[in-house]
Design a protein around this motif. Structure first.
Motif, mmCIF file in Angstrom:
data_model
loop_
_atom_site.group_PDB
_atom_site.id
_atom_site.type_symbol
_atom_site.label_atom_id
_atom_site.label_comp_id
_atom_site.label_asym_id
_atom_site.label_seq_id
_atom_site.Cartn_x
_atom_site.Cartn_y
_atom_site.Cartn_z
ATOM 1 N N SER A 49 40.764 50.315 27.519
ATOM 2 C CA SER A 49 39.384 49.851 27.538
ATOM 3 C C SER A 49 39.136 48.903 28.696
ATOM 4 C CB SER A 49 39.043 49.145 26.221
ATOM 5 O OG SER A 49 37.792 48.519 26.290
ATOM 6 N N GLU A 50 37.985 49.054 29.326
ATOM 7 C CA GLU A 50 37.601 48.155 30.400
ATOM 8 C C GLU A 50 37.142 46.804 29.860
ATOM 9 O OE1 GLU A 50 34.838 49.850 33.081
ATOM 10 O OE2 GLU A 50 35.911 51.748 33.283
ATOM 11 N N ALA A 51 36.999 46.701 28.550
ATOM 12 C CA ALA A 51 36.467 45.482 27.940
ATOM 13 C C ALA A 51 37.421 44.303 28.062
ATOM 14 C CB ALA A 51 36.137 45.728 26.473
ATOM 15 N N GLY A 52 38.705 44.572 28.221
ATOM 16 C CA GLY A 52 39.637 43.454 28.285
ATOM 17 C C GLY A 52 41.033 43.893 28.658
ATOM 18 N N SER A 53 41.974 42.965 28.494
ATOM 19 C CA SER A 53 43.350 43.195 28.923
ATOM 20 C C SER A 53 44.298 43.334 27.742
ATOM 21 C CB SER A 53 43.808 42.036 29.803
ATOM 22 O OG SER A 53 43.759 40.814 29.078
ATOM 23 N N ASP A 54 43.772 43.640 26.563
ATOM 24 C CA ASP A 54 44.588 43.731 25.348
ATOM 25 C C ASP A 54 45.303 42.422 25.039
ATOM 26 O OD1 ASP A 54 43.761 46.318 25.133
ATOM 27 O OD2 ASP A 54 45.742 47.230 25.203
ATOM 28 N N GLY A 55 44.735 41.316 25.504
ATOM 29 C CA GLY A 55 45.332 40.013 25.223
ATOM 30 C C GLY A 55 46.384 39.563 26.213
ATOM 31 N N TRP A 56 46.689 40.388 27.211
ATOM 32 C CA TRP A 56 47.680 40.011 28.216
ATOM 33 C C TRP A 56 47.036 39.120 29.276
ATOM 34 C CZ3 TRP A 56 52.905 41.592 28.541
ATOM 35 C CH2 TRP A 56 53.315 42.444 27.500
ATOM 36 N N ARG A 57 47.853 38.273 29.886
ATOM 37 C CA ARG A 57 47.392 37.399 30.953
ATOM 38 C C ARG A 57 48.509 37.253 31.977
ATOM 39 N NH1 ARG A 57 48.325 31.399 29.403
ATOM 40 N NH2 ARG A 57 50.138 31.550 28.013
ATOM 41 N N VAL A 58 48.224 36.545 33.066
ATOM 42 C CA VAL A 58 49.216 36.307 34.107
ATOM 43 C C VAL A 58 49.560 34.828 34.119
ATOM 44 C CG1 VAL A 58 49.675 36.373 36.577
ATOM 45 C CG2 VAL A 58 48.464 38.256 35.498
ATOM 46 N N VAL A 59 50.862 34.527 34.119
ATOM 47 C CA VAL A 59 51.311 33.134 34.057
ATOM 48 C C VAL A 59 52.440 32.899 35.050
ATOM 49 C CG1 VAL A 59 50.690 32.952 31.610
ATOM 50 C CG2 VAL A 59 53.028 33.607 32.257
ATOM 51 N N GLY A 60 52.777 31.635 35.237
ATOM 52 C CA GLY A 60 53.920 31.273 36.057
ATOM 53 C C GLY A 60 55.213 31.358 35.268
ATOM 54 N N ARG A 61 56.285 30.908 35.871
ATOM 55 C CA ARG A 61 57.614 31.044 35.276
ATOM 56 C C ARG A 61 57.705 30.382 33.911
ATOM 57 N NH1 ARG A 61 61.020 31.399 32.497
ATOM 58 N NH2 ARG A 61 63.277 31.243 32.760
#
Length: 231
Positions: A49-61
């Protein structure tokens, strides 16, 4: 007549052979079941879905969100696309908001499966680009108990999709316990899987601008058709 019955059986068999796979409740998605009639997933993120990222995000170490202010995360067809614009410390796809259960002990001796690839790479190319954060883990299981279970040396920055299947067992992979910096024991692995805060998959592999794609993330328990490794 006997010949008519024989012809009917033949036609039914022929129809079954040529029946399209999309029918009968079989998914058109790539088959990860390895011959099993059904597969139970403790976590599944297909990014449909284009609505979101399925709850995933990008983080540091260490789980810090966008530590250098250069990361971008967006949806791409059945994948997440993350990119950076400058050299920095390694960054990760983080699934802490993807509906993870705290207790994932049922995944012991199961697999974390996903696809990862890097279509955009520094101008020097994979061979000449200096790896960033050499020695940093590729997969991280962060626990609620204050320690991590990490695995290094499994990912590579390929421009084409690569399929990975990481076994969640202390004897099958070189998992490291952050408390001792040594190979994890079976007791500690079970403790970690019983108290999961997040699962992270490394996206930042190269120095310089790069773009990574993550897709088809599944966390599956051990297959009943294969003998489990014993404690």
């Amino acid at each position: 007549m006997r010949w008519a019955g024989t012809l009917l059986v033949f036609l039914v068999a022929l129809l079954a052979i040529h029946l399209p796979q999309g029918l009968g409740g079989v998914s058109d998605d790539e088959d990860w079941s390895f011959g099993q009639s059904a597969e139970v997933c403790l976590l599944q993120s297909l990014f449909r879905s284009e609505a979101g990222s399925d709850g995933w995000r990008v983080v540091g170490r260490k789980g810090e969100e966008d530590p250098a202010g250069f990361l971008g995360l967006e949806y791409e067809h059945r994948a997440l696309r993350a990119s950076d614009s400058a050299p920095a410390l390694p960054w990760y796809f983080d699934g802490s908001g993807a509906g993870l259960s705290r207790d994932l002990v049922g995944a012991y001796n199961g697999q974390l499966r996903f696809k990862l690839w890097h279509p955009e790479q520094p101008p020097e190319g994979t061979e000449l680009a200096e790896p960033q954060g050499e020695g940093e883990p590729d997969v991280v299981i962060e626990t609620l108990c204050g320690f991590e279970v990490t695995l290094a040396g499994v990912l590579r920055a390929s421009r084409l999709p690569q399929r990975y299947a990481v076994v969640l067992h202390e004897e099958a992979e070189s998992w490291i316990d952050s408390r001792t910096s040594r190979r994890i024991t079976s007791t500690a692995m079970l403790e970690a899987l019983s108290n999961v805060r997040s699962v992270r998959i490394r996206g930042g592999l190269l120095r310089g601008p790069e773009g990574a794609r993550l897709s088809e993330v599944r966390l599956v328990p051990p297959s009943p058709s294969h003998p489990c490794l014993t404690l």
